[in-house]
Write an enzyme that holds these catalytic residues in place. Structure first.
Site, mmCIF file in Angstrom:
data_model
loop_
_atom_site.group_PDB
_atom_site.id
_atom_site.type_symbol
_atom_site.label_atom_id
_atom_site.label_comp_id
_atom_site.label_asym_id
_atom_site.label_seq_id
_atom_site.Cartn_x
_atom_site.Cartn_y
_atom_site.Cartn_z
ATOM 1 N N CYS A 77 36.924 33.090 38.732
ATOM 2 C CA CYS A 77 36.253 34.392 38.617
ATOM 3 C C CYS A 77 35.036 34.353 39.522
ATOM 4 O O CYS A 77 34.065 33.646 39.246
ATOM 5 C CB CYS A 77 35.847 34.671 37.173
ATOM 6 N N ASN A 79 32.724 36.700 40.346
ATOM 7 C CA ASN A 79 31.478 37.253 39.829
ATOM 8 C C ASN A 79 30.847 36.331 38.797
ATOM 9 O O ASN A 79 29.625 36.163 38.751
ATOM 10 C CB ASN A 79 31.724 38.640 39.224
ATOM 11 N N ASN A 164 43.184 32.179 42.239
ATOM 12 C CA ASN A 164 44.136 32.877 41.381
ATOM 13 C C ASN A 164 44.959 33.823 42.248
ATOM 14 O O ASN A 164 44.606 34.104 43.397
ATOM 15 C CB ASN A 164 43.419 33.608 40.231
ATOM 16 N N ASN A 197 46.663 39.692 40.106
ATOM 17 C CA ASN A 197 45.645 40.731 40.221
ATOM 18 C C ASN A 197 46.140 41.726 41.269
ATOM 19 O O ASN A 197 46.601 41.326 42.343
ATOM 20 C CB ASN A 197 44.317 40.115 40.664
ATOM 21 N N GLU A 215 42.662 43.965 37.187
ATOM 22 C CA GLU A 215 42.485 42.519 37.049
ATOM 23 C C GLU A 215 43.445 41.964 36.013
ATOM 24 O O GLU A 215 43.573 42.504 34.910
ATOM 25 C CB GLU A 215 41.042 42.195 36.654
ATOM 26 N N CYS A 224 35.661 42.765 40.930
ATOM 27 C CA CYS A 224 36.413 41.509 40.844
ATOM 28 C C CYS A 224 36.103 40.719 42.103
ATOM 29 O O CYS A 224 36.527 41.092 43.199
ATOM 30 C CB CYS A 224 37.908 41.779 40.716
ATOM 31 N N GLY A 225 35.345 39.635 41.942
ATOM 32 C CA GLY A 225 34.918 38.855 43.096
ATOM 33 C C GLY A 225 36.062 38.208 43.832
ATOM 34 O O GLY A 225 36.089 38.191 45.072
#
Length: 285
Positions: A77, A79, A164, A197, A215, A224-225
């Site tokens: 993740c 962020n 991911n 994603n 996401e 979504c970083g």
């Protein structure tokens, strides 16, 4: 019966993508699928997109584990990485931090007041690394579409793993489909054995992209970083983007770059502290 010890948490967000953070280095935190869902519930829990549990690491400053609001653990993740890095800067009185995740080992640097820069590593484009359930020699575009066969609404997405799996549809209109409706279908498509994603990306200029993200396990999100990183990596690979670009999400802007020396994705963005609290009794067990 002995009462459970009070469990402190911190609420943070990156561009509105929000997290409940627990520090298991100081007090054990047992996280289950059901407990994660209960804490993340915005009506009866604390409310968040993801839960973060910090654990000791032998190789980094901290190990970061991530559960989405559906209750299952995920690898990365972007962020949240910035948020945890900023916590570590204050804790260590330093301007660098290292974070170990299931998606990879990450290095962060202070980028300014409440700004954090993270080396998100090198993108992976091989179909087995994403992963896909079918072999594709070229993952710049894969055979996937939504809508009628002869007039698809969106088609031929790029796929990439940045810790991911991500699937990116390049569009001229971000409202060409209702992402809240098609996102779940695409996330669970048989092509994605670990789900994916889903992003709609509109290239506004060679240094600017605007995106919407469904996401995996969390739904529509303000930011979504890793999706921004995926768009940067895929866009640069396709020669749609220059080496540096701004990615605009509903929650705000992230600055992205592909480092020339090693192809790593470098992400810079803000961190916001919301509040500290103690988990209510009905969520503490």
């Amino acid at each position: 019966m002995q009462e459970a010890s009070p469990l402190p948490f911190r609420k943070m967000n990156g561009l509105g993508n929000d997290f409940v953070v627990f520090d298991a280095r100081r007090q054990p935190v047992a996280m289950t699928e059901a407990r994660a869902r209960a804490i993340a519930d915005r009506r009866t829990g604390i409310g968040c997109d993801q839960l973060i549990v910090l654990e000791p690491s032998k190789t980094a400053d901290v190990t970061m584990r991530i559960w989405n609001n559906e209750g299952f653990e995920v690898e990365s993740c972007g962020n949240a990485t910035r948020c945890i890095a900023d916590m570590l800067f204050e804790e260590k009185h330093a301007t660098t931090a290292t974070i170990d995740t299931k998606g990879g080992f990450l290095v962060a640097e202070k980028g300014g007041e409440r700004l954090v820069t993270v080396d998100m590593g090198a993108p992976r484009f091989d179909w087995q690394d994403i992963p896909l359930s079918e072999k594709f020699h070229d993952t710049r575009y894969i055979d996937l579409f939504v809508g009628p066969v002869d007039r698809p609404l969106i088609q031929s997405p790029s796929v990439v793993n940045v810790g991911n799996p991500h699937c990116i549809f390049w569009v001229k209109d971000l409202d060409v489909v209702d992402l809240a409706r098609v996102g779940p279908m695409l996330e669970h498509h048989p092509l994605f054995p670990q789900r994916a994603n889903i992003t709609l990306a509109r290239v506004d200029a060679r240094d600017h992209v605007t995106i919407k993200v469904w996401e995996r396990g969390a739904g529509l999100t303000k930011a979504c970083g890793t999706a921004a990183c995926a768009v940067m990596a895929a866009g640069f690979r396709l020669k749609r983007l220059d080496r540096e670009a701004t990615i605009t999400l509903p929650g705000g802007d992230l600055s992205l770059a592909i480092r020339e020396s090693d192809g790593h994705i470098i992400m810079t963005g803000p961190v916001t502290y919301e509040f500290d609290g103690v988990l209510p009794a009905h969520l503490a067990v």
